[in-house]
Scaffold this motif. Sequence first.
Motif, short mmCIF file in Angstrom:
data_model
loop_
_atom_site.label_atom_id
_atom_site.label_comp_id
_atom_site.label_asym_id
_atom_site.label_seq_id
_atom_site.Cartn_x
_atom_site.Cartn_y
_atom_site.Cartn_z
N TYR A 54 44.98 -42.83 -69.97
CA TYR A 54 46.41 -42.57 -69.95
C TYR A 54 47.16 -43.32 -71.04
CZ TYR A 54 45.79 -40.18 -65.54
OH TYR A 54 45.40 -39.29 -64.57
N LYS A 77 47.32 -37.09 -71.87
CA LYS A 77 47.01 -37.14 -70.44
C LYS A 77 48.05 -37.99 -69.70
CE LYS A 77 43.08 -38.24 -67.42
NZ LYS A 77 41.70 -38.74 -67.39
N GLU A 80 51.38 -36.06 -69.49
CA GLU A 80 51.32 -35.03 -68.44
C GLU A 80 51.52 -35.68 -67.06
OE1 GLU A 80 51.11 -31.64 -68.39
OE2 GLU A 80 51.50 -31.85 -70.53
N TYR A 81 50.89 -36.82 -66.86
CA TYR A 81 51.03 -37.54 -65.60
C TYR A 81 52.49 -37.95 -65.37
CZ TYR A 81 50.03 -40.91 -61.88
OH TYR A 81 50.02 -41.58 -60.69
#
Length: 85
Positions: A54, A77, A80-81
Amino acid sequence: MQLQDNCVKNILTCLDESLQKQKYVTFNDVISKCKKYSVSDIGKALELLRRNGYVKANSRFGCSELLEFTATEITEKGREYLKNI
């Protein structure tokens, strides 16, 4: 500690906000901004975020504890989280 924990979410948000203003964020920067969490919990959350892809960061451990951490960016990633929080 899991990725769904509030501590992890708040620390990722803190990293994102800080990295918009500066080139990198250190372990001490996060500790000073996330005072409601223990140093141990912050270390675990940072390493969890790094290991799961992340954040891009360098880290160093000693005696099973995070000693140094320098984040340079939130990965796709991680972004997106953050959108799904």
